[in-house]
Motif scaffolding. Structure first.
Motif: not given
Length: 163
Positions: A71-87, A136-139
């Protein structure tokens, strides 16, 4: 794009027909089925560690929250957070690690054990998250998942004040 379009696509492929209330009932049934499946996978993964790797059972609870570092990807943006979370929050990597555990069992028993325990711990985490409704998260928003919205909806909560 509304949640119905996200779930079913703009072209209507796979769309559940009928009035909105009937559609919501079908979606709820599908989401419940996915959550029950995920719980079953989590239980099977715990059983796998207990039966095949009994000295390593403690890794499952010890590693449980490590996967949430995604979830640390959310520190950059919701889209990046969703991608890192979903991976991290899907079954592909645990399945691949499980395959590695099977293939390396004879030639590399220690590597096989490590891969098997990690695969099981990872699958437990994903299964528990899904069973609890964390899909899974939406962006667009952390709370927007393929299983529906999670958490309290401020708009809905404010329109329905407690009696």
């Amino acid at each position: 794009m509304n949640s119905d379009q996200v779930l079913h696509g703009r072209d209507g492929v796979g769309e559940v027909s009928g009035p909105p209330i009937q559609r919501e009932g079908h979606l709820r049934q599908v989401h419940t089925t996915q959550r029950v499946e995920a719980g079953a996978i989590a239980l099977l993964s715990v059983a796998t560690v207990v039966v095949l790797y009994p000295p390593w059972w403690w890794v499952v609870p010890a590693a449980f929250l490590v996967f949430d570092l995604s979830v640390l990807g959310y520190a950059r943006s919701p889209a990046t957070g969703a991608t890192s979370y979903n991976l991290v929050h899907n079954y592909a990597a645990p399945a691949l690690l499980g395959l590695v555990a099977l293939v390396t069992r004879a030639p590399l028993p220690d590597a096989s054990t490590a891969a098997g325990v990690l695969a099981s711990a990872w699958a437990v985490h994903v299964g528990v998250d899904r069973a609890l409704g964390y899909g899974l998260k939406m962006p667009d928003d952390f709370r927007h998942t393929h299983l529906g919205r999670i958490g309290k909806d401020p708009a809905r909560d404010s329109s329905n004040p407690p009696a």
